[in-house]
Design a protein around this motif. Structure first.
Motif, PDB file in Angstrom:
ATOM      1  N   TYR A 191       0.844  -1.181   0.000  1.00 20.98           N
ATOM      2  CA  TYR A 191       0.000   0.000   0.000  1.00 20.98           C
ATOM      3  C   TYR A 191       0.892   1.248   0.000  1.00 20.98           C
ATOM      4  CZ  TYR A 191      -3.692  -3.285   1.347  1.00 20.98           C
ATOM      5  OH  TYR A 191      -4.575  -4.334   1.386  1.00 20.98           O
ATOM      6  N   ASP A 192       0.752   2.052  -1.021  1.00 18.42           N
ATOM      7  CA  ASP A 192       1.552   3.248  -1.203  1.00 18.42           C
ATOM      8  C   ASP A 192       0.936   4.383  -0.381  1.00 18.42           C
ATOM      9  OD1 ASP A 192       2.698   5.661  -2.164  1.00 18.42           O
ATOM     10  OD2 ASP A 192       3.183   4.706  -4.075  1.00 18.42           O
ATOM     11  N   LYS A 193       1.582   4.756   0.712  1.00 17.86           N
ATOM     12  CA  LYS A 193       1.045   5.768   1.623  1.00 17.86           C
ATOM     13  C   LYS A 193       0.918   7.123   0.937  1.00 17.86           C
ATOM     14  CE  LYS A 193       1.553   7.628   6.305  1.00 17.86           C
ATOM     15  NZ  LYS A 193       1.431   9.048   5.919  1.00 17.86           N
ATOM     16  N   LYS A 194       1.833   7.446   0.044  1.00 18.67           N
ATOM     17  CA  LYS A 194       1.757   8.733  -0.633  1.00 18.67           C
ATOM     18  C   LYS A 194       0.510   8.832  -1.508  1.00 18.67           C
ATOM     19  CE  LYS A 194       6.687   9.864  -0.637  1.00 18.67           C
ATOM     20  NZ  LYS A 194       7.892  10.163  -1.468  1.00 18.67           N
ATOM     21  N   VAL A 195       0.170   7.747  -2.193  1.00 19.36           N
ATOM     22  CA  VAL A 195      -1.040   7.747  -3.019  1.00 19.36           C
ATOM     23  C   VAL A 195      -2.279   7.852  -2.136  1.00 19.36           C
ATOM     24  CG1 VAL A 195      -2.453   6.376  -4.604  1.00 19.36           C
ATOM     25  CG2 VAL A 195       0.025   6.502  -4.926  1.00 19.36           C
ATOM     26  N   LEU A 196      -2.294   7.114  -1.026  1.00 18.07           N
ATOM     27  CA  LEU A 196      -3.435   7.182  -0.110  1.00 18.07           C
ATOM     28  C   LEU A 196      -3.576   8.591   0.450  1.00 18.07           C
ATOM     29  CD1 LEU A 196      -5.717   5.931   1.546  1.00 18.07           C
ATOM     30  CD2 LEU A 196      -4.005   5.213   3.234  1.00 18.07           C
ATOM     31  N   ASP A 197      -2.487   9.182   0.902  1.00 15.31           N
ATOM     32  CA  ASP A 197      -2.558  10.519   1.479  1.00 15.31           C
ATOM     33  C   ASP A 197      -3.017  11.551   0.448  1.00 15.31           C
ATOM     34  OD1 ASP A 197      -1.717   9.560   3.913  1.00 15.31           O
ATOM     35  OD2 ASP A 197       0.361  10.206   3.687  1.00 15.31           O
ATOM     36  N   ALA A 198      -2.533  11.430  -0.788  1.00 14.34           N
ATOM     37  CA  ALA A 198      -2.951  12.366  -1.838  1.00 14.34           C
ATOM     38  C   ALA A 198      -4.438  12.215  -2.133  1.00 14.34           C
ATOM     39  CB  ALA A 198      -2.131  12.125  -3.101  1.00 14.34           C
ATOM     40  N   THR A 199      -4.923  10.985  -2.098  1.00 14.31           N
ATOM     41  CA  THR A 199      -6.350  10.733  -2.327  1.00 14.31           C
ATOM     42  C   THR A 199      -7.184  11.355  -1.218  1.00 14.31           C
ATOM     43  OG1 THR A 199      -5.805   8.643  -3.431  1.00 14.31           O
ATOM     44  CG2 THR A 199      -8.079   8.944  -2.702  1.00 14.31           C
ATOM     45  N   LEU A 200      -6.768  11.150   0.027  1.00 15.29           N
ATOM     46  CA  LEU A 200      -7.511  11.705   1.165  1.00 15.29           C
ATOM     47  C   LEU A 200      -7.470  13.228   1.156  1.00 15.29           C
ATOM     48  CD1 LEU A 200      -6.350   9.208   3.953  1.00 15.29           C
ATOM     49  CD2 LEU A 200      -8.525   9.213   2.713  1.00 15.29           C
ATOM     50  N   ASP A 201      -6.331  13.801   0.787  1.00 11.57           N
ATOM     51  CA  ASP A 201      -6.226  15.264   0.708  1.00 11.57           C
ATOM     52  C   ASP A 201      -7.183  15.813  -0.344  1.00 11.57           C
ATOM     53  OD1 ASP A 201      -4.267  15.240   2.659  1.00 11.57           O
ATOM     54  OD2 ASP A 201      -2.587  15.487   1.255  1.00 11.57           O
ATOM     55  N   THR A 202      -7.253  15.138  -1.490  1.00 12.10           N
ATOM     56  CA  THR A 202      -8.152  15.579  -2.557  1.00 12.10           C
ATOM     57  C   THR A 202      -9.607  15.487  -2.112  1.00 12.10           C
ATOM     58  OG1 THR A 202      -6.572  14.845  -4.238  1.00 12.10           O
ATOM     59  CG2 THR A 202      -8.837  15.211  -4.951  1.00 12.10           C
ATOM     60  N   LEU A 203      -9.944  14.394  -1.442  1.00 11.41           N
ATOM     61  CA  LEU A 203     -11.308  14.232  -0.929  1.00 11.41           C
ATOM     62  C   LEU A 203     -11.672  15.358   0.033  1.00 11.41           C
ATOM     63  CD1 LEU A 203     -11.773  10.411  -0.249  1.00 11.41           C
ATOM     64  CD2 LEU A 203     -13.383  11.901  -1.456  1.00 11.41           C
ATOM     65  N   GLN A 204     -10.770  15.660   0.948  1.00 16.35           N
ATOM     66  CA  GLN A 204     -11.037  16.728   1.907  1.00 16.35           C
ATOM     67  C   GLN A 204     -11.262  18.060   1.199  1.00 16.35           C
ATOM     68  OE1 GLN A 204      -7.415  16.128   4.210  1.00 16.35           O
ATOM     69  NE2 GLN A 204      -8.609  15.557   6.017  1.00 16.35           N
ATOM     70  N   ALA A 205     -10.416  18.347   0.216  1.00 13.12           N
ATOM     71  CA  ALA A 205     -10.519  19.614  -0.512  1.00 13.12           C
ATOM     72  C   ALA A 205     -11.843  19.722  -1.273  1.00 13.12           C
ATOM     73  CB  ALA A 205      -9.341  19.763  -1.468  1.00 13.12           C
ATOM     74  N   GLU A 206     -12.244  18.632  -1.908  1.00  7.82           N
ATOM     75  CA  GLU A 206     -13.482  18.660  -2.683  1.00  7.82           C
ATOM     76  C   GLU A 206     -14.710  18.752  -1.779  1.00  7.82           C
ATOM     77  OE1 GLU A 206     -13.767  19.114  -5.785  1.00  7.82           O
ATOM     78  OE2 GLU A 206     -11.663  18.878  -6.315  1.00  7.82           O
ATOM     79  N   LEU A 207     -14.675  18.058  -0.636  1.00  2.26           N
ATOM     80  CA  LEU A 207     -15.815  18.096   0.274  1.00  2.26           C
ATOM     81  C   LEU A 207     -15.980  19.466   0.919  1.00  2.26           C
ATOM     82  CD1 LEU A 207     -15.515  14.573   1.916  1.00  2.26           C
ATOM     83  CD2 LEU A 207     -17.484  15.428   0.640  1.00  2.26           C
ATOM     84  N   ARG A 208     -14.858  20.178   1.108  1.00  2.00           N
ATOM     85  CA  ARG A 208     -14.956  21.519   1.692  1.00  2.00           C
ATOM     86  C   ARG A 208     -15.746  22.471   0.796  1.00  2.00           C
ATOM     87  NH1 ARG A 208      -9.619  20.515   3.832  1.00  2.00           N
ATOM     88  NH2 ARG A 208      -8.643  21.322   1.929  1.00  2.00           N
ATOM     89  N   LYS A 209     -15.828  22.149  -0.479  1.00  2.00           N
ATOM     90  CA  LYS A 209     -16.595  22.988  -1.406  1.00  2.00           C
ATOM     91  C   LYS A 209     -18.101  22.796  -1.237  1.00  2.00           C
ATOM     92  CE  LYS A 209     -12.956  22.579  -4.943  1.00  2.00           C
ATOM     93  NZ  LYS A 209     -12.648  22.067  -6.315  1.00  2.00           N
ATOM     94  N   HIS A 210     -18.487  21.763  -0.497  1.00  2.00           N
ATOM     95  CA  HIS A 210     -19.903  21.420  -0.384  1.00  2.00           C
ATOM     96  C   HIS A 210     -20.296  21.238   1.087  1.00  2.00           C
ATOM     97  CE1 HIS A 210     -20.056  20.711  -4.746  1.00  2.00           C
ATOM     98  NE2 HIS A 210     -18.923  20.045  -4.603  1.00  2.00           N
TER      99      HIS A 210
END
Length: 383
Positions: A19-38
């Protein structure tokens, strides 16, 4: 893009999940950013996709909740530190002990799939002097462009309450002393890449909302499930799913009422691209009609190809010389003809001992592994 620390792999027993932690962290960061818009949008990670405790702790730290479909998943979520008030519990066959676990923990709600289940939850809650919050899972009879085995929103599927019975269920919930009706729940399937499917679901929810609103029924929460897919063909080109497009589709098409909260249950989209099954070549077999790369990982470790005819991108990590390729069937050691990861795969020249990666295996990989042929379960490493 996933980076493979192949030097570290040499000390690990194959097959295993990386499991690539960098990919997971980037995915979670993107999710947080997109959810903040809504504002008013809430994510409950579908733990059935991957329940690895180290992965769950990363998701919990990102502030998300959990969608569980068993008592075991509820307990795993609690063990990983998730707030019980962010756990939703779905599933067509909830056992008494599982319902009691949810009641004792104080989970956010039960996604109820039948009147029979509703009455049992009420009885068990009554015995504890508690009130169970419930959303009704409604079968919207909306199809999805995905594999038949992972379509869940058609009338012929086992999931949910028929639209015709929705008001009956809500009225009965209002009459039960230990039930609080708080919303409606939907889920039409998995690995969906066409936003039109979510547009269709939004249109159906709008119809149903108008229907119950006309009868004076207040719906505080709408849960649209999950379903957003990932790119299995080219995971490096698209390591993070189109979360922005996904949330915007609902924002544009779903008519929420003032103060209404919208819930999502994404699983595969959160963890799918971070994971790879790492296996080694045992033999290169030269048959009369084809060559086989026989690896030590099999369908017991990653069942999706055998179960869904799914295909995961296959990479030779030990040889990256793309100017010298051959065609192989990549197969496992299980005593089943369906133990095949890929046919006619063009790979750099393969040798015994080469590391092979089966990509996009972070979801429905480790969690579905079994011990068929008395094989050991694969270990997993978050790096």
């Amino acid at each position: 893009m996933t980076k493979f620390p192949i030097d570290k792999f040499k000390d690990l027993e194959t097959p295993f999940y990386y499991y690539d932690k960098k990919v997971l962290d980037a995915t979670l960061d993107t999710l947080q950013a997109e959810l903040r818009k809504h504002p008013g949008y809430h994510l409950h990670y579908a733990i059935k996709a991957n329940a690895n405790i180290d992965v769950l702790k990363e998701i919990q730290r990102a502030g998300f909740g959990v969608d569980a479909v068993s008592g075991g998943e509820i307990q795993q979520a609690l063990d990983a530190g998730f707030d019980a008030s962010k756990i939703v519990y779905a599933g067509v066959g909830k056992g008494d002990w599982e319902i009691n676990l949810g009641l004792d923990a104080g989970i956010f709600c039960f996604n109820v799939e039948s009147l029979e289940e509703l009455r049992i939850i009420n009885s068990l809650a009554n015995a504890k002097g508690k009130t169970a919050r419930v959303c009704f899972r409604i079968n919207p009879n909306v199809g999805a462009h995905t594999h038949a085995n992972i379509t869940t929103g058609l009338a012929e599927n086992k999931f949910g309450i028929a639209m015709e019975d929705m008001e009956t269920a809500i009225r009965e919930a209002d009459e039960l002393s230990n039930i609080e009706f708080i919303g409606l729940h939907f889920h039409i399937g998995s690995q969906i890449l066409e936003m039109d499917d979510f547009v269709a679901l939004s249109a159906r929810i709008n119809e149903l909302q108008d229907r119950v609103e006309a009868q004076g029924i207040v719906v505080k929460n709408i849960n649209v499930g999950g379903g957003l897919g990932i790119d299995y063909k080219d995971p490096d080109a698209n390591p993070i799913p189109e979360f922005g497009k996904y949330f915007d589709t609902y924002a544009k098409n779903l008519k929420l009422r003032e103060g209404q909260q919208l819930h999502f249950e994404l699983g595969r989209a959160v963890v799918g691209q971070m994971g790879s099954l790492i296996t080694r070549i045992l033999y290169v077999k030269h048959a009369h009609v084809k060559k086989f790369a026989i690896v030590d990982g099999g369908m017991s470790d990653l069942i999706r190809p055998a179960l869904y005819d799914a295909h995961h991108k296959i990479q030779n990590l030990s040889n990256t010389d793309t100017d010298n390729v051959e065609v192989y069937d990549v197969v496992g050691p299980i005593c089943e003809s369906s133990d095949v990861f890929g046919k006619f795969e063009r790979l750099p020249l393969c040798h015994r001992g080469d590391f092979i990666a089966l990509r996009s295996a972070g979801a429905y990989g480790e969690i579905m592994a079994c011990q068929y042929n008395c094989r050991r379960l694969p270990k997993a490493y978050l790096m």
